[in-house]
Design a protein around this motif. Structure first.
Motif, PDB file in Angstrom:
ATOM      1  N   ALA A  68      33.831 -14.479  10.841  1.00 29.83           N
ATOM      2  CA  ALA A  68      33.159 -13.989   9.630  1.00 29.83           C
ATOM      3  C   ALA A  68      31.741 -14.541   9.539  1.00 29.83           C
ATOM      4  N   GLY A  69      31.573 -15.820   9.840  1.00 32.05           N
ATOM      5  CA  GLY A  69      30.243 -16.419   9.799  1.00 32.05           C
ATOM      6  C   GLY A  69      29.313 -15.830  10.846  1.00 32.05           C
ATOM      7  N   GLY A  70      29.840 -15.626  12.062  1.00 32.82           N
ATOM      8  CA  GLY A  70      29.015 -15.082  13.139  1.00 32.82           C
ATOM      9  C   GLY A  70      28.595 -13.653  12.883  1.00 32.82           C
ATOM     10  N   VAL A  71      29.531 -12.804  12.471  1.00 32.02           N
ATOM     11  CA  VAL A  71      29.208 -11.405  12.205  1.00 32.02           C
ATOM     12  C   VAL A  71      28.276 -11.302  10.998  1.00 32.02           C
ATOM     13  N   SER A  72      28.530 -12.101   9.967  1.00 36.14           N
ATOM     14  CA  SER A  72      27.648 -12.083   8.794  1.00 36.14           C
ATOM     15  C   SER A  72      26.231 -12.509   9.172  1.00 36.14           C
ATOM     16  N   ALA A  73      26.117 -13.504  10.043  1.00 38.24           N
ATOM     17  CA  ALA A  73      24.789 -13.936  10.494  1.00 38.24           C
ATOM     18  C   ALA A  73      24.098 -12.813  11.261  1.00 38.24           C
ATOM     19  N   ALA A  74      24.847 -12.086  12.103  1.00 38.23           N
ATOM     20  CA  ALA A  74      24.263 -10.973  12.856  1.00 38.23           C
ATOM     21  C   ALA A  74      23.777  -9.872  11.913  1.00 38.23           C
ATOM     22  N   ILE A  75      24.588  -9.537  10.909  1.00 41.08           N
ATOM     23  CA  ILE A  75      24.176  -8.532   9.925  1.00 41.08           C
ATOM     24  C   ILE A  75      22.915  -8.993   9.205  1.00 41.08           C
ATOM     25  N   VAL A 131      32.254 -11.354  21.611  1.00 40.90           N
ATOM     26  CA  VAL A 131      32.185  -9.903  21.838  1.00 40.90           C
ATOM     27  C   VAL A 131      31.852  -9.175  20.541  1.00 40.90           C
ATOM     28  N   LEU A 132      32.556  -9.510  19.473  1.00 42.69           N
ATOM     29  CA  LEU A 132      32.345  -8.811  18.203  1.00 42.69           C
ATOM     30  C   LEU A 132      30.981  -9.116  17.606  1.00 42.69           C
ATOM     31  N   VAL A 133      30.524 -10.353  17.735  1.00 46.32           N
ATOM     32  CA  VAL A 133      29.194 -10.709  17.213  1.00 46.32           C
ATOM     33  C   VAL A 133      28.106  -9.983  18.009  1.00 46.32           C
ATOM     34  N   VAL A 134      28.266  -9.926  19.330  1.00 46.22           N
ATOM     35  CA  VAL A 134      27.269  -9.241  20.171  1.00 46.22           C
ATOM     36  C   VAL A 134      27.241  -7.744  19.854  1.00 46.22           C
ATOM     37  N   VAL A 135      28.412  -7.144  19.679  1.00 46.19           N
ATOM     38  CA  VAL A 135      28.451  -5.720  19.330  1.00 46.19           C
ATOM     39  C   VAL A 135      27.754  -5.480  17.992  1.00 46.19           C
ATOM     40  N   GLN A 136      28.045  -6.328  17.002  1.00 43.53           N
ATOM     41  CA  GLN A 136      27.401  -6.172  15.707  1.00 43.53           C
ATOM     42  C   GLN A 136      25.891  -6.366  15.817  1.00 43.53           C
TER      43      GLN A 136
END
Length: 502
Positions: free
Chosen positions: A151-158, A282-287
């Motif tokens: 959640a933290g990684g994807v939120s940071a990417a967004i 993988v999910l953070v890079v995709v986002q």
């Protein structure tokens, strides 16, 4: 502006790095911990007050923004209230109705502060869509908090992509907000990366979801509808895909959507053989990649439908790959896979076929509106006897409308003509453009016919032959203009409808 965004990021990062271990100690001292369970990955008690550190870092980063204190204050209060609801839910297990009611109320506060999604342009509908969007993204980010660092990684990417897009668009407040979110998340990730020593908990996940949902709506891309609608979808792609995947998988098997489980995208990647940290990467890079498409599309670097198509392709590959993972024990009790795939495939074909049409109609709308202004200028000049000005205006309008007609006749739009809703809108747009061409041509004809130099008095006489020659031209042109104008002006709004529906 860049300095202010970097300052917001640095302040939030510093606060996150300092506050997270302090929150960990506090949580351990008062017993606010997440205990192991069958549906959970961790095997020891983990404190979960990390969300307070994220909120503190984000709010501290906003101190660099001197403007709009009242509006930011209202949104900050609403975000904190959402986080408090998450904290209470973790401590006392609030009911679904209570949680949802609090989230809707917080979304209502955002609407009261002026936050809007504008997909339709109709205020009532846009308010409803705004509330649904905020509640959906808030819960989607919360559901994403299912494995260390995700959640933290994807939120940071967004947040990073949103900050870049806002900064390039000169939106200082939104840029500083998202930069602060990115800094706070990265500071928290230093302690949340696997093996995590602290969790953000529902308080942090709901806070992040609420703030990001509002931030992406506040960004104003440099492109008009419908392209601008693609930007927030790409920015929040992974949370939306994860929630959609879980809901679809559970509905097919009769499992409650509210129940926790190991069927999220991260769990599916782990089931396929990736390490937990690898699944997160993988999910953070995709986002990050899909979000970058939102940035270049939002600034008009590439057409929005190309960015949307590439993003959809990436997400489709991820969905197909993760769909192969065996994460359920329950058999499928709903419709079989083919009954889902076939309609989705048909929808995908329709979307791909309609994308060039939507892009073209949006351009045609601009040409028609510009031609309308030229027509009005020509008519005003004709009334004033300025025939040269009138003729130039009518010819300019005719040129723009003929260019619009050529665009509508392009081969790329042929498939879209068979798509329901899109096809009729294309035909309506073509009819409007044809009517405009007739008006412009007739106006130019009137301007030539009404040239005062043709009726100069020579030797005390009016050239009757010129009057006789021009009379049929004036009558024919006036008839065409009356008929075309009656059909043209009331239907100008159809262009807007076409652009929205397509």
């Amino acid at each position: 502006m860049a300095e202010r965004l970097l300052a917001a990021f640095a302040i939030a990062l510093a606060v996150g790095l300092v506050a997270t271990p302090l929150m960990r100690r506090l949580a351990l001292s008062v017993g606010i911990v997440d205990r192991p369970a069958a549906r959970k990955v961790h095997t020891r008690e983990i404190p979960y007050l990390g969300g307070l550190a994220i909120a503190a870092g984000t709010l501290a980063g906003l101190l660099v923004v001197p403007d709009e204190p009242s509006r930011l204050g209202l949104l900050a209060i609403a975000a904190v209230l959402v986080g408090v609801v998450g904290l209470l839910d973790a401590a006392r297990t609030l009911g679904v109705t209570s949680r949802l009611g609090a989230q809707i109320a917080a979304a209502g506060l955002a609407v009261a502060a002026g936050v809007r999604a504008r997909p339709t342009g109709i205020p009532t509908y846009d308010v409803i869509i705004t509330i649904v969007w905020i509640v959906a993204i808030t819960n989607a980010v919360n559901l994403l908090d299912n494995i260390d660092g995700l959640a933290g990684g994807v939120s940071a990417a967004i947040a990073v992509n949103a900050a870049v897009l806002a900064g390039l668009g000169g939106q200082e407040v939104v840029g500083a907000l998202t930069a602060a979110v990115a800094g706070a998340c990265i500071g928290f990730l230093a302690f949340n990366w696997r093996p995590a020593s602290i969790f953000m908990g529902d308080a942090g996940a709901l806070f992040l979801g609420y703030v990001l949902a509002i931030a992406v709506l506040e960004i104003r891309p440099a492109i008009a509808r419908p392209g601008s609608l693609v930007v927030p979808l790409l920015l929040c792609a992974i949370p939306l895909l994860d929630t959609t995947t879980v809901v679809r998988g559970r509905r097919r098997r009769g499992i409650s959507v509210a129940r926790a489980g190991k069927d999220h995208l991260s769990h599916r990647l782990v089931a396929l053989g990736l390490a937990p940290s690898g699944a997160v990467i993988v999910l953070v890079v995709v986002q990050m990649g899909v979000g970058a498409l939102a940035v270049v599309a939002g600034r008009g670097v590439i057409p929005w439908w190309i960015a949307g198509g590439l993003g959809a392709a990436v997400l489709a590959v991820l969905s197909v790959v993760t769909g192969r993972a065996q994460v359920y024990r329950e058999p499928v009790c709903g419709l079989g896979r083919r009954f889902v795939i076939v309609p989705l495939a048909a929808l995908g074909v329709a979307v791909v076929a309609s994308a060039p049409a939507a892009y073209t109609v949006n351009d045609v709308r601009s040409d028609v509106l510009s031609a309308r202004d030229e027509l009005e200028r020509g008519l005003d000049a004709l009334r004033a006897g300025e025939v040269d000005t009138a003729r130039a205006a009518f010819e300019s309008a005719q040129s723009q409308l003929e260019q619009a007609r050529a665009s509508l006749d392009g081969a790329a739009l042929y498939p879209a003509r068979a798509v329901p809703v899109v096809g009729p809108n294309l035909r309506a747009t073509r009819a409007i453009v044809d009517a405009g061409v007739d008006i412009a041509g007739s106006g130019a004809q009137l301007a030539v016919a009404a040239d005062p130099e043709r009726f100069e008095v020579v030797a005390g006489r009016v050239p009757v032959d010129e009057v006789e020659a021009v009379a049929p031209e004036l009558d024919a042109a006036a008839s065409v203009m009356r008929a075309a104008k009656a059909a043209f002006w009331p239907r100008m709004l159809t262009i807007w409808v076409c652009s929205c529906r397509c």
